[in-house]
Design an enzyme around this catalytic site. Sequence first.
Site, PDB file in Angstrom:
ATOM      1  N   GLN A  44       5.745 -14.092 -31.034  1.00 39.83           N
ATOM      2  CA  GLN A  44       6.974 -14.709 -31.508  1.00 39.83           C
ATOM      3  C   GLN A  44       7.858 -15.352 -30.451  1.00 39.83           C
ATOM      4  O   GLN A  44       8.334 -16.466 -30.640  1.00 39.83           O
ATOM      5  CB  GLN A  44       7.814 -13.678 -32.286  1.00 39.83           C
ATOM      6  CG  GLN A  44       9.063 -14.262 -32.918  1.00 39.83           C
ATOM      7  CD  GLN A  44       9.877 -13.257 -33.701  1.00 39.83           C
ATOM      8  OE1 GLN A  44      11.009 -13.534 -34.065  1.00 39.83           O
ATOM      9  NE2 GLN A  44       9.334 -12.099 -33.986  1.00 39.83           N
ATOM     10  N   SER A  45       8.107 -14.674 -29.338  1.00 45.07           N
ATOM     11  CA  SER A  45       9.106 -15.181 -28.388  1.00 45.07           C
ATOM     12  C   SER A  45       8.711 -16.533 -27.813  1.00 45.07           C
ATOM     13  O   SER A  45       9.491 -17.503 -27.871  1.00 45.07           O
ATOM     14  CB  SER A  45       9.318 -14.171 -27.255  1.00 45.07           C
ATOM     15  OG  SER A  45       8.094 -13.891 -26.584  1.00 45.07           O
ATOM     16  N   ARG A  82      -7.721 -18.317 -28.141  1.00 45.50           N
ATOM     17  CA  ARG A  82      -9.055 -17.754 -27.978  1.00 45.50           C
ATOM     18  C   ARG A  82      -9.928 -18.171 -29.154  1.00 45.50           C
ATOM     19  O   ARG A  82      -9.521 -18.048 -30.318  1.00 45.50           O
ATOM     20  CB  ARG A  82      -8.970 -16.232 -27.904  1.00 45.50           C
ATOM     21  CG  ARG A  82     -10.297 -15.535 -27.639  1.00 45.50           C
ATOM     22  CD  ARG A  82     -10.099 -14.045 -27.560  1.00 45.50           C
ATOM     23  NE  ARG A  82      -9.175 -13.705 -26.471  1.00 45.50           N
ATOM     24  CZ  ARG A  82      -8.619 -12.502 -26.333  1.00 45.50           C
ATOM     25  NH1 ARG A  82      -8.888 -11.550 -27.207  1.00 45.50           N
ATOM     26  NH2 ARG A  82      -7.801 -12.269 -25.328  1.00 45.50           N
ATOM     27  N   ASP A 100     -12.009 -20.601 -23.608  1.00 44.14           N
ATOM     28  CA  ASP A 100     -12.224 -19.388 -22.828  1.00 44.14           C
ATOM     29  C   ASP A 100     -11.796 -19.704 -21.397  1.00 44.14           C
ATOM     30  O   ASP A 100     -12.558 -20.284 -20.620  1.00 44.14           O
ATOM     31  CB  ASP A 100     -13.697 -18.971 -22.882  1.00 44.14           C
ATOM     32  CG  ASP A 100     -13.978 -17.716 -22.057  1.00 44.14           C
ATOM     33  OD1 ASP A 100     -13.028 -17.174 -21.448  1.00 44.14           O
ATOM     34  OD2 ASP A 100     -15.136 -17.272 -22.021  1.00 44.14           O
ATOM     35  N   LYS A 128     -11.350 -17.802 -18.969  1.00 45.35           N
ATOM     36  CA  LYS A 128     -11.813 -16.875 -17.938  1.00 45.35           C
ATOM     37  C   LYS A 128     -13.119 -17.337 -17.278  1.00 45.35           C
ATOM     38  O   LYS A 128     -13.398 -16.955 -16.156  1.00 45.35           O
ATOM     39  CB  LYS A 128     -12.007 -15.482 -18.545  1.00 45.35           C
ATOM     40  CG  LYS A 128     -10.710 -14.846 -19.022  1.00 45.35           C
ATOM     41  CD  LYS A 128     -10.956 -13.455 -19.608  1.00 45.35           C
ATOM     42  CE  LYS A 128      -9.652 -12.830 -20.074  1.00 45.35           C
ATOM     43  NZ  LYS A 128      -9.874 -11.483 -20.670  1.00 45.35           N
ATOM     44  N   ASN A 170       3.777 -16.088 -22.262  1.00 46.44           N
ATOM     45  CA  ASN A 170       4.407 -14.768 -22.420  1.00 46.44           C
ATOM     46  C   ASN A 170       3.359 -13.669 -22.323  1.00 46.44           C
ATOM     47  O   ASN A 170       3.339 -12.717 -23.089  1.00 46.44           O
ATOM     48  CB  ASN A 170       5.208 -14.670 -23.728  1.00 46.44           C
ATOM     49  CG  ASN A 170       4.363 -14.881 -24.983  1.00 46.44           C
ATOM     50  OD1 ASN A 170       3.271 -15.433 -24.926  1.00 46.44           O
ATOM     51  ND2 ASN A 170       4.880 -14.441 -26.122  1.00 46.44           N
ATOM     52  N   PHE A 171       2.469 -13.838 -21.331  1.00 44.40           N
ATOM     53  CA  PHE A 171       1.485 -12.817 -21.029  1.00 44.40           C
ATOM     54  C   PHE A 171       2.169 -11.573 -20.461  1.00 44.40           C
ATOM     55  O   PHE A 171       3.320 -11.620 -20.028  1.00 44.40           O
ATOM     56  CB  PHE A 171       0.478 -13.316 -19.980  1.00 44.40           C
ATOM     57  CG  PHE A 171      -0.437 -14.407 -20.450  1.00 44.40           C
ATOM     58  CD1 PHE A 171      -1.203 -14.260 -21.594  1.00 44.40           C
ATOM     59  CD2 PHE A 171      -0.552 -15.589 -19.721  1.00 44.40           C
ATOM     60  CE1 PHE A 171      -2.071 -15.266 -22.014  1.00 44.40           C
ATOM     61  CE2 PHE A 171      -1.408 -16.590 -20.126  1.00 44.40           C
ATOM     62  CZ  PHE A 171      -2.163 -16.433 -21.280  1.00 44.40           C
ATOM     63  N   LYS A 173       5.820  -3.142 -20.878  1.00 38.75           N
ATOM     64  CA  LYS A 173       5.560  -3.980 -22.051  1.00 38.75           C
ATOM     65  C   LYS A 173       6.743  -3.855 -23.010  1.00 38.75           C
ATOM     66  O   LYS A 173       7.231  -2.750 -23.269  1.00 38.75           O
ATOM     67  CB  LYS A 173       4.269  -3.536 -22.727  1.00 38.75           C
ATOM     68  CG  LYS A 173       3.815  -4.440 -23.859  1.00 38.75           C
ATOM     69  CD  LYS A 173       2.484  -3.979 -24.440  1.00 38.75           C
ATOM     70  CE  LYS A 173       1.345  -4.231 -23.476  1.00 38.75           C
ATOM     71  NZ  LYS A 173       0.029  -3.930 -24.101  1.00 38.75           N
ATOM     72  N   GLU A 207      10.156  -6.609 -29.753  1.00 34.02           N
ATOM     73  CA  GLU A 207      11.465  -6.948 -30.310  1.00 34.02           C
ATOM     74  C   GLU A 207      12.469  -5.796 -30.266  1.00 34.02           C
ATOM     75  O   GLU A 207      13.543  -5.904 -29.671  1.00 34.02           O
ATOM     76  CB  GLU A 207      11.288  -7.420 -31.763  1.00 34.02           C
ATOM     77  CG  GLU A 207      12.568  -7.580 -32.551  1.00 34.02           C
ATOM     78  CD  GLU A 207      13.453  -8.696 -32.034  1.00 34.02           C
ATOM     79  OE1 GLU A 207      14.674  -8.481 -31.887  1.00 34.02           O
ATOM     80  OE2 GLU A 207      12.932  -9.785 -31.756  1.00 34.02           O
ATOM     81  N   ASP A 237      13.009 -11.364 -29.603  1.00 31.75           N
ATOM     82  CA  ASP A 237      11.923 -12.348 -29.518  1.00 31.75           C
ATOM     83  C   ASP A 237      12.435 -13.777 -29.670  1.00 31.75           C
ATOM     84  O   ASP A 237      12.389 -14.574 -28.731  1.00 31.75           O
ATOM     85  CB  ASP A 237      10.872 -12.050 -30.593  1.00 31.75           C
ATOM     86  CG  ASP A 237       9.871 -10.998 -30.143  1.00 31.75           C
ATOM     87  OD1 ASP A 237       9.514 -10.986 -28.959  1.00 31.75           O
ATOM     88  OD2 ASP A 237       9.438 -10.194 -30.985  1.00 31.75           O
ATOM     89  N   GLY A 249      36.510  -8.933 -32.998  1.00 34.74           N
ATOM     90  CA  GLY A 249      37.384  -9.942 -32.416  1.00 34.74           C
ATOM     91  C   GLY A 249      38.843  -9.628 -32.696  1.00 34.74           C
ATOM     92  O   GLY A 249      39.195  -8.529 -33.121  1.00 34.74           O
ATOM     93  N   GLY A 250      39.680 -10.618 -32.484  1.00 31.83           N
ATOM     94  CA  GLY A 250      41.110 -10.414 -32.675  1.00 31.83           C
ATOM     95  C   GLY A 250      41.548 -10.437 -34.122  1.00 31.83           C
ATOM     96  O   GLY A 250      42.696 -10.104 -34.425  1.00 31.83           O
ATOM     97  N   GLN A 251      40.639 -10.835 -35.039  1.00 35.58           N
ATOM     98  CA  GLN A 251      40.968 -10.895 -36.467  1.00 35.58           C
ATOM     99  C   GLN A 251      40.134  -9.840 -37.195  1.00 35.58           C
ATOM    100  O   GLN A 251      38.938 -10.024 -37.363  1.00 35.58           O
ATOM    101  CB  GLN A 251      40.674 -12.295 -37.026  1.00 35.58           C
ATOM    102  CG  GLN A 251      41.287 -13.440 -36.233  1.00 35.58           C
ATOM    103  CD  GLN A 251      42.808 -13.450 -36.303  1.00 35.58           C
ATOM    104  OE1 GLN A 251      43.404 -12.847 -37.180  1.00 35.58           O
ATOM    105  NE2 GLN A 251      43.424 -14.138 -35.364  1.00 35.58           N
TER     106      GLN A 251
END
Length: 415
Positions: A17-18, A38, A73, A75, A96-97, A136, A139, A168, A247-249
């Site tokens: 997701q991220s 992959r 692939d 690798k 994001n490995f 690791k 979320e 994420d 907040g202020g309200q």
Amino acid sequence: MGKALDGVRILDFTHVQSGPTCTQLLAWFGADVIKVERAGSGDVTRQQLRDIPDVDSLYFTMLNHNKRSLTLDAKCEDGKKVLEKLVVSCDVLVENFAPGVLDRMGFTWERIQQLNPRMIVASVKGFGPGPYQDCKVYENIAQCAGGSASTTGFDDGPPLVTGAQIGDSGTGLHLALGIVAALYQRHRTGRGQKVLAAMQDSVLNLCRVKLRDQQRLACTGVLKEYPQYPNGQFGEAVPRAGNASGGGQPGWIVKCKGWQSDPNAYLYFITQAPVWQDICKVIGKEEWITDPDYATPEARLPRLEQVFAAIEAWTVTKSKLEAMQILNEHDIPCGPILSMREIAAEPSLRATGTVVEVDHPTRGKYLSVGNPIKLSGSETEVRRSPLLGEHTDEVLAELGYCMQEIAALRAKNVI
């Protein structure tokens, strides 16, 4: 005018997701996003939380619009050669490995700079440099480590995570801004750079008002706008504040007609000081306009429980939309609690492209979120997510591979 990011090519090594949130936003703005997956399985979310057997899940389709999918692939040696050509031809690599994965693939920052000195390498990590940098993170862990969970919920209950994906998707939005800033700086320097968005940092940025309150609490010992004041106890850390506005309200969620059977028959009501007299008139408490116990914001703070009880005695006689219409006539700030079902059916959100209907070749039509950021000179067209490997041949041809070479790579299961 074309798209804002026309001509920018993104090498997308992200999953779940991220990262996909970040690259989808860039794709919406016109970047050519090549998602590397992959062969055979692809992004794990293609199979997660499926509602229709053997088709890409909504989890995947709603995070990967406007992208092209290349199976590879990375690798094996032939795969690494393809990846080298991609690095040379792209402007940004987003990943994001887990920490160290890109280095173990042989694509250290130094190697990438040798191949393409203009390359920007953007990364999502759970934590920034420090004792937890190799941990690791998902979320809810990010929400907990970033300060959100400890300040969410009611004071007499446990910490809570929020339904908003601030860990994420929130981090993906931060990373997208960092990438655009790095691209802008590259126009002046001609050089790429590393961009890091840590999930803990991003959540904390979204919780900055609570860090504000931590310092106020340390100074004064109380937080007068919190429901614990004046009769509750304040400890050393910012407490959970229920539905207080922060907040202020002062604000709170109050019941509306039908709340007994409808879990979303509620309204958020803010007792904004400039419209206090109107509030009193609407709810039938005109005597509070001059009563010294209620006439000023300072006097009302220790009596907010009574104030919102009186407001709720009025709202419970109206539906949330009826109450909202009446209150808006007096410029009293309020908002209905809208369910996902109501949001999905809201015509105005369809009209602005915030909610879109997308047609997918295997799952059919589905609803998704469109670009939340509107540019007057760069209209967003939301295109469906790619099938696994759908654009492999197309991308390899752009890199200079002939059909025979592509066939040979496929025979060796490189693509």
